[in-house]
Scaffold this motif. Structure first.
Motif, mmCIF file in Angstrom:
data_model
loop_
_atom_site.group_PDB
_atom_site.id
_atom_site.type_symbol
_atom_site.label_atom_id
_atom_site.label_comp_id
_atom_site.label_asym_id
_atom_site.label_seq_id
_atom_site.Cartn_x
_atom_site.Cartn_y
_atom_site.Cartn_z
ATOM 1 N N LYS A 124 18.050 58.986 62.872
ATOM 2 C CA LYS A 124 19.209 59.362 62.059
ATOM 3 C C LYS A 124 20.486 58.779 62.654
ATOM 4 O O LYS A 124 21.320 58.207 61.933
ATOM 5 N N SER A 125 20.652 58.894 63.964
ATOM 6 C CA SER A 125 21.850 58.349 64.622
ATOM 7 C C SER A 125 21.895 56.833 64.495
ATOM 8 O O SER A 125 22.954 56.252 64.296
ATOM 9 N N ARG A 126 20.731 56.198 64.613
ATOM 10 C CA ARG A 126 20.646 54.736 64.473
ATOM 11 C C ARG A 126 21.112 54.314 63.083
ATOM 12 O O ARG A 126 21.930 53.412 62.928
ATOM 13 N N ARG A 127 20.597 55.004 62.074
ATOM 14 C CA ARG A 127 20.947 54.697 60.681
ATOM 15 C C ARG A 127 22.449 54.883 60.451
ATOM 16 O O ARG A 127 23.114 54.039 59.845
ATOM 17 N N GLN A 128 23.004 55.968 60.980
ATOM 18 C CA GLN A 128 24.424 56.250 60.770
ATOM 19 C C GLN A 128 25.319 55.298 61.564
ATOM 20 O O GLN A 128 26.374 54.884 61.087
ATOM 21 N N PHE A 129 24.905 54.923 62.764
ATOM 22 C CA PHE A 129 25.687 53.976 63.561
ATOM 23 C C PHE A 129 25.776 52.631 62.859
ATOM 24 O O PHE A 129 26.861 52.045 62.733
ATOM 25 N N VAL A 130 24.643 52.140 62.375
ATOM 26 C CA VAL A 130 24.633 50.850 61.681
ATOM 27 C C VAL A 130 25.361 50.977 60.343
ATOM 28 O O VAL A 130 26.045 50.050 59.917
ATOM 29 N N GLY A 131 25.265 52.141 59.698
ATOM 30 C CA GLY A 131 26.027 52.384 58.472
ATOM 31 C C GLY A 131 27.530 52.329 58.721
ATOM 32 O O GLY A 131 28.288 51.795 57.913
ATOM 33 N N LEU A 132 27.962 52.878 59.857
ATOM 34 C CA LEU A 132 29.380 52.822 60.223
ATOM 35 C C LEU A 132 29.823 51.384 60.459
ATOM 36 O O LEU A 132 30.901 50.970 60.009
ATOM 37 N N LEU A 133 28.989 50.615 61.148
ATOM 38 C CA LEU A 133 29.309 49.197 61.345
ATOM 39 C C LEU A 133 29.426 48.474 60.004
ATOM 40 O O LEU A 133 30.310 47.642 59.813
ATOM 41 N N ALA A 134 28.542 48.809 59.073
ATOM 42 C CA ALA A 134 28.579 48.178 57.750
ATOM 43 C C ALA A 134 29.896 48.496 57.046
ATOM 44 O O ALA A 134 30.476 47.627 56.387
ATOM 45 N N LEU A 135 30.364 49.727 57.185
ATOM 46 C CA LEU A 135 31.654 50.092 56.585
ATOM 47 C C LEU A 135 32.791 49.290 57.207
ATOM 48 O O LEU A 135 33.683 48.804 56.517
ATOM 49 N N GLU A 136 32.761 49.167 58.527
ATOM 50 C CA GLU A 136 33.823 48.448 59.231
ATOM 51 C C GLU A 136 33.806 46.952 58.939
ATOM 52 O O GLU A 136 34.854 46.334 58.810
ATOM 53 N N TRP A 137 32.620 46.373 58.843
ATOM 54 C CA TRP A 137 32.507 44.925 58.672
ATOM 55 C C TRP A 137 32.755 44.478 57.245
ATOM 56 O O TRP A 137 33.050 43.311 57.016
ATOM 57 N N GLY A 138 32.616 45.368 56.268
ATOM 58 C CA GLY A 138 32.946 45.030 54.885
ATOM 59 C C GLY A 138 31.870 44.264 54.137
ATOM 60 O O GLY A 138 30.685 44.373 54.422
ATOM 61 N N ARG A 139 32.316 43.479 53.179
ATOM 62 C CA ARG A 139 31.425 42.780 52.246
ATOM 63 C C ARG A 139 30.411 41.884 52.977
ATOM 64 O O ARG A 139 30.765 41.134 53.876
ATOM 65 N N GLY A 140 29.154 41.980 52.570
ATOM 66 C CA GLY A 140 28.099 41.163 53.157
ATOM 67 C C GLY A 140 27.525 41.725 54.450
ATOM 68 O O GLY A 140 26.606 41.151 55.030
ATOM 69 N N SER A 141 28.066 42.856 54.895
ATOM 70 C CA SER A 141 27.667 43.393 56.194
ATOM 71 C C SER A 141 26.263 43.985 56.197
ATOM 72 O O SER A 141 25.579 43.945 57.213
ATOM 73 N N VAL A 142 25.819 44.533 55.070
ATOM 74 C CA VAL A 142 24.491 45.152 55.031
ATOM 75 C C VAL A 142 23.422 44.087 55.288
ATOM 76 O O VAL A 142 22.526 44.276 56.123
ATOM 77 N N GLU A 143 23.516 42.972 54.612
ATOM 78 C CA GLU A 143 22.562 41.884 54.809
ATOM 79 C C GLU A 143 22.638 41.360 56.244
ATOM 80 O O GLU A 143 21.620 41.140 56.903
ATOM 81 N N ARG A 144 23.850 41.172 56.737
ATOM 82 C CA ARG A 144 24.054 40.643 58.088
ATOM 83 C C ARG A 144 23.495 41.597 59.141
ATOM 84 O O ARG A 144 22.804 41.181 60.071
#
Length: 110
Positions: free
Chosen positions: A43-63
């Motif tokens: 759960k923490s792993r998923r949320q940490f990477v989700g937070l990074l995705a929010l910070e990095w913006g467009r295209g971040s999920v794929e990256r």
């Protein structure tokens, strides 16, 4: 006799930048991200990477999927969990009660 390593080796980033120049600052950042998520529960792993995705913006999920090895739906779910206000619960469980392997019963042959 070979001993097993104590810790799981971190995921190795599959992005082109890390493959071409493994000593670049970006490659070092990717290794650091993977070292951190290797220490977290799911759960923490998923949320940490989700937070990074929010910070990095467009295209971040794929990256981030390429960098961490997590699936895109998992990263999206983590991003959604970070965005919504979570109600604190009395239990500190990661999985639902009863999830996981069943207990092994001890055989008494005596």
């Amino acid at each position: 006799m070979m001993s097993k390593p104590n810790k799981k080796t971190p995921y190795e980033c599959q992005c082109e930048q890390c493959r071409k120049t493994p000593e670049s600052a970006e490659a070092q950042e990717h290794r650091a991200i993977n070292r951190v998520i290797g220490l977290l529960n799911e759960k923490s792993r998923r949320q940490f990477v989700g937070l990074l995705a929010l910070e990095w913006g467009r295209g971040s999920v794929e990256r981030l999927s390429i960098i961490t090895g997590l699936s895109r739906p998992t990263i999206r779910r983590g991003r959604e969990e970070v965005q919504k206000e979570e109600q604190p619960s009395g239990e500190e469980r990661i999985r639902a009660r009863g999830a996981g392997r069943k207990l092994v019963e001890k055989n008494d042959l005596g």
